[in-house]
Write a protein that holds these residues in place. Structure first.
Motif, short mmCIF file in Angstrom:
data_model
loop_
_atom_site.label_atom_id
_atom_site.label_comp_id
_atom_site.label_asym_id
_atom_site.label_seq_id
_atom_site.Cartn_x
_atom_site.Cartn_y
_atom_site.Cartn_z
N LEU A 51 0.83 -1.20 0.00
CA LEU A 51 0.00 0.00 0.00
C LEU A 51 0.87 1.26 0.00
CD1 LEU A 51 -3.02 0.84 0.12
CD2 LEU A 51 -2.75 1.04 2.59
N GLN A 52 1.94 1.23 0.80
CA GLN A 52 2.85 2.37 0.87
C GLN A 52 3.55 2.59 -0.47
OE1 GLN A 52 3.20 4.66 3.21
NE2 GLN A 52 4.73 5.68 1.93
N LYS A 53 3.97 1.50 -1.12
CA LYS A 53 4.67 1.62 -2.40
C LYS A 53 3.74 2.11 -3.50
CE LYS A 53 8.36 -1.57 -1.26
NZ LYS A 53 8.88 -2.94 -1.35
N LEU A 54 2.48 1.68 -3.45
CA LEU A 54 1.48 2.17 -4.42
C LEU A 54 1.24 3.66 -4.21
CD1 LEU A 54 -1.26 -0.63 -4.59
CD2 LEU A 54 0.20 0.14 -6.46
N THR A 55 1.23 4.08 -2.96
CA THR A 55 1.03 5.50 -2.63
C THR A 55 2.18 6.33 -3.20
OG1 THR A 55 -0.20 4.96 -0.62
CG2 THR A 55 0.81 7.15 -0.72
N GLU A 56 3.41 5.84 -3.05
CA GLU A 56 4.58 6.55 -3.58
C GLU A 56 4.51 6.64 -5.10
OE1 GLU A 56 7.85 4.31 -2.04
OE2 GLU A 56 7.44 4.87 0.05
N LEU A 57 3.98 5.60 -5.72
CA LEU A 57 3.88 5.54 -7.18
C LEU A 57 2.80 6.48 -7.72
CD1 LEU A 57 5.07 3.81 -9.62
CD2 LEU A 57 3.01 2.42 -9.38
N VAL A 58 1.62 6.42 -7.12
CA VAL A 58 0.45 7.15 -7.62
C VAL A 58 0.35 8.56 -7.04
CG1 VAL A 58 -2.09 7.08 -7.80
CG2 VAL A 58 -0.78 4.97 -7.96
N GLN A 59 0.82 8.73 -5.81
CA GLN A 59 0.74 10.00 -5.07
C GLN A 59 -0.69 10.56 -5.02
OE1 GLN A 59 3.84 12.72 -6.44
NE2 GLN A 59 5.37 11.46 -5.41
N PRO A 60 -1.58 9.80 -4.39
CA PRO A 60 -2.99 10.22 -4.30
C PRO A 60 -3.19 11.26 -3.18
CG PRO A 60 -2.67 8.21 -3.08
CD PRO A 60 -1.33 8.54 -3.68
N LYS A 61 -4.39 11.81 -3.12
CA LYS A 61 -4.71 12.76 -2.06
C LYS A 61 -4.91 12.03 -0.73
CE LYS A 61 -6.88 16.10 -5.18
NZ LYS A 61 -8.15 16.75 -5.60
N ALA A 326 -1.43 -6.90 -12.05
CA ALA A 326 -0.81 -7.42 -10.82
C ALA A 326 0.05 -6.33 -10.20
CB ALA A 326 0.03 -8.65 -11.14
N TYR A 327 0.06 -6.26 -8.89
CA TYR A 327 0.84 -5.25 -8.16
C TYR A 327 2.30 -5.23 -8.63
CZ TYR A 327 3.87 -3.64 -4.36
OH TYR A 327 4.88 -3.04 -3.65
N GLU A 328 2.93 -6.41 -8.75
CA GLU A 328 4.35 -6.49 -9.14
C GLU A 328 4.56 -5.92 -10.54
OE1 GLU A 328 2.58 -9.04 -8.03
OE2 GLU A 328 3.52 -9.62 -6.13
N ASP A 329 3.62 -6.16 -11.47
CA ASP A 329 3.74 -5.65 -12.85
C ASP A 329 3.59 -4.13 -12.88
OD1 ASP A 329 4.15 -8.19 -13.84
OD2 ASP A 329 2.03 -8.54 -14.28
N LEU A 330 2.68 -3.61 -12.06
CA LEU A 330 2.48 -2.16 -12.02
C LEU A 330 3.72 -1.49 -11.45
CD1 LEU A 330 0.77 0.38 -12.31
CD2 LEU A 330 -0.30 -0.15 -10.11
N LEU A 331 4.28 -2.07 -10.41
CA LEU A 331 5.46 -1.50 -9.78
C LEU A 331 6.66 -1.55 -10.72
CD1 LEU A 331 5.39 -0.39 -6.85
CD2 LEU A 331 6.81 -2.32 -6.19
N ALA A 332 6.80 -2.67 -11.44
CA ALA A 332 7.92 -2.83 -12.39
C ALA A 332 7.81 -1.84 -13.54
CB ALA A 332 7.93 -4.26 -12.93
N GLY A 333 6.55 -1.57 -13.97
CA GLY A 333 6.33 -0.63 -15.07
C GLY A 333 6.56 0.81 -14.66
#
Length: 366
Positions: A51-61, A326-333
């Motif tokens: 969740l933290q890594k997705l937040t860093e990637l997307v930077q939501p409100k 998949a979370y891993e594919d989104l993060l890799a991209g």
């Protein structure tokens, strides 16, 4: 997903201290729709690095973790199945939970009285297990008395149920739980309807002393608990309830520094939450956008429309497709557009079984 794990244990094993730590570390109530709960129910956030890594990637409100419930079950003593102590309250509360976290004392301390006069974790476990077995035995005996009459008349359904009840009776009389009896999937449906206490999945929580939390391999009590649990294919989590209550008051870097000083990677409470979550067959999918990155709890095996319904019933009712990566594919991209270009984003239909870690955008029309 309103699933809850009940915390049980004998007096003076650290059950209340651990539950108080859970309450202190409770999730921010404003993030959840049902924040007004009974005093004996604690809601905690499910720790998830993704969740933290997705937040860093997307930077939501806003970022919203998923949550999990623990219920503090009334204390139990020998004879609870016959109403001794708070036995009736204990049994009624435990019927309402989906899994059991059994706290067992694994430390010696002359200043803390043990209900039996000595520290004996296996005996403690067996005391509670026996009370649950006796309560289930009573349930099955009552049911068997009704079913046996129809079974004698060769009623097909009654004969099938009589066989199941007989197997359970034999197990209980041998001091074994309903979990230990093997049934077919079809038989299991009937067993589920009996709401047996000993059919609930169990996680053992060994409560150790402060100086053993980082190195408990030499603790003979922990070894005894592990040996007992292995016979049930159950997991054992090691905690120090006293330290957990201190950790629960800390946040961020302060919490991390304290854990490092203790020589442990993550708190026992975080391990307990994750293990309880897994015990119930729960998993997490994510939604990620500029407004919000959010974790959602679902039951493993659920299909895309059902998972959409967790967000809103309209999503399930008007489900069209699930745009999934998949979370891993989104993060890799590195971004959703890059994942799309790499062919990692899929359009899934109504039969798609959602996987842990899926990042999903639901398309629907009502």
């Amino acid at each position: 997903m309103a699933l809850t794990a009940g915390i049980v244990g004998l007096p003076n094993v650290g059950k209340s201290t651990l539950f108080n730590a859970i309450t202190q570390a409770g999730a921010e109530s404003a993030n959840y729709p049902f924040c007004t709960i009974d005093p004996n129910v604690g809601i905690v956030e499910v720790p998830d690095d993704r969740l933290q890594k997705l937040t860093e990637l997307v930077q939501p409100k806003k970022t919203v973790p998923t949550a999990f419930e623990f219920t503090d079950i009334a204390g139990i003593v020998k004879g609870a199945s016959k109403g001794e102590g708070l036995g009736n309250k204990f049994l009624s509360h435990i019927r309402q939970v989906d899994a059991i976290c059994h706290v067992v004392r694994a430390f010696a301390d002359d200043n803390i009285t043990h209900v039996s006069g000595k520290v004996d974790p296996v005996s403690d476990i067996e005391t509670i297990n026996l009370e649950l077995i006796l309560a289930d035995l009573e349930t099955v005996e009552k049911r068997l008395a009704r079913v046996s009459k129809l079974a004698k008349q060769k009623d097909k359904e009654a004969v099938a149920e009589y066989d199941i009840l007989s197997k359970l009776m034999n197990a209980f009389e041998a001091g074994k739980s309903a979990r230990s009896v093997e049934f077919t999937d079809e038989q299991q449906k009937l067993v589920k309807q009996l709401h047996l206490l000993t059919s609930k999945p169990v996680l053992y929580v060994a409560n150790v002393s402060e100086d053993e939390v980082a190195d408990h391999e030499g603790n003979e009590y922990v070894q005894q608990i592990r040996e007992f649990a292995s016979g049930e294919n159950a997991e054992v989590i090691i905690v120090c309830a006293k330290i957990e209550s201190e950790i629960a008051e800390l946040e961020g870097e302060e919490k991390q520094m304290f854990l490092e000083e203790l020589g442990i990677k993550e708190s026992g409470l975080d391990q307990l939450i994750q293990a309880s979550y897994s015990l119930l067959g729960l998993a997490t999918y994510f939604t990620a956008g500029e407004q919000e990155v959010r974790a959602w709890t679902f039951k493993k095996g659920m299909k895309a429309p059902e998972c959409a319904g967790i967000i809103h019933t309209d999503f399930e009712r008007g489900f069209i497709r699930a745009e999934t990566v998949a979370y891993e594919d989104l993060l890799a991209g590195g971004s959703m557009s890059a994942a799309k270009e790499a062919g990692k984003v899929r359009l899934e239909g109504k039969e798609y079984v959602v996987k842990d870690g899926d990042v999903i955008h639901f398309r629907f029309n009502v």
